[in-house]
Design an enzyme around this catalytic site. Structure first.
Site, PDB file in Angstrom:
ATOM      1  NE  ARG A  35       8.437  -0.219  -4.519  1.00 39.11           N
ATOM      2  CZ  ARG A  35       7.780   0.337  -5.124  1.00 39.11           C
ATOM      3  NH1 ARG A  35       8.471   1.883  -5.670  1.00 39.11           N
ATOM      4  NH2 ARG A  35       7.356  -0.343  -5.664  1.00 39.11           N
ATOM      5  CB  ILE A  61       9.688  -3.290  -7.742  1.00 34.25           C
ATOM      6  CG1 ILE A  61       9.520  -3.687  -6.326  1.00 34.25           C
ATOM      7  CG2 ILE A  61       9.388  -1.577  -8.546  1.00 34.25           C
ATOM      8  CD1 ILE A  61      10.929  -2.642  -5.407  1.00 34.25           C
ATOM      9  CB  SER A  62       4.267  -5.289  -6.611  1.00 33.74           C
ATOM     10  OG  SER A  62       4.240  -7.020  -7.600  1.00 33.74           O
ATOM     11  CD  GLN A  63      -0.034   0.313  -6.047  1.00 31.59           C
ATOM     12  OE1 GLN A  63      -0.685  -0.392  -6.981  1.00 31.59           O
ATOM     13  NE2 GLN A  63      -1.259   1.166  -5.586  1.00 31.59           N
TER      14      GLN A  63
END
Length: 219
Positions: A35, A61-63
């Site tokens: 990530r 950027i999503s959880q």
């Protein structure tokens, strides 16, 4: 020096597996994809926090947990062809690419498309393709899909996306008004074309902008 591999393993264990998402293929995908490569250098130290982070073009950027929940609900298998709407940084597409045969990820921001392509190519995720366009239209030239996952919320699931699903296919998409709490919804297309709906819980996503989403001038 940050030990990203150790932080990644800890994130998978505490954020995903211990919260009930324990499919081996899902956990393996999250353990594989770095990530930290999908966020800007300023935020790399927070790459494995369980929260969204800013990325280019004013997006996020999503959880990690929400990415995992969405992908798990879509039931991705190794022979599946998957459409992702809202590629953003390319992170979720990379995760999907570890689990599916082929991934098409659509993004409307040209800057994000360029960056996501560079990351995907550099990391050699050869079964993932980043496409610039209006995700609310889907990708009819590549249909049908086994699964569609959306990282943007609509007032409803566009019929055009349902039409691009194979029988037995799944769509996972947030539904609700912009800037509010939305519901993550899973639709399964039965053999006779009818839809089975399942609500997966409360989420908050950016709005789906496009022909079958919200008007760009609204935001």
């Amino acid at each position: 020096m940050i030990d990203f591999a150790a932080e990644r393993d800890a994130m998978v264990e505490h954020t995903i597996r211990r919260r009930g998402l324990d499919r081996p293929a899902l956990l393996a995908a999250f353990r594989t994809v770095p990530r930290e490569e999908f966020v800007s250098g300023n935020y790399a130290g927070h790459a494995y926090d369980d929260g969204p982070l800013p990325i280019e073009s004013g997006q996020t950027i999503s959880q990690p947990y929400i990415v995992a929940l969405t992908i798990d609900a879509a039931g991705i298998g190794p022979t599946d062809k998957v459409l992702e709407i809202g590629a953003g940084s390319g992170y979720a597409a990379a995760i999907l690419g570890q689990m599916a045969r082929e991934v098409i990820a659509i993004e409307r921001h040209a800057e994000l498309v360029e960056l996501a392509r560079e990351r995907i190519e550099r990391l050699r995720y050869d079964n993932v393709r980043i496409v610039e366009g209006d995700g609310s239209r889907g990708c009819p030239a590549e249909a049908p899909f086994d699964a569609v996952v959306a990282a943007a919320s609509g007032s409803h699931v566009p019929t055009v996306l349902v039409d691009q699903l194979k029988p037995g296919g799944r769509i996972v998409m947030p539904i609700g008004a912009p800037h509010s709490i939305q519901s993550l919804v899973k639709l399964t297309k039965k053999e006779d074309g009818t839809l089975e709906r399942e609500d997966l819980g409360a989420v908050r996503f950016v709005p789906l902008i496009g022909e079958h989403g919200f008007a760009n001038t609204t935001f």
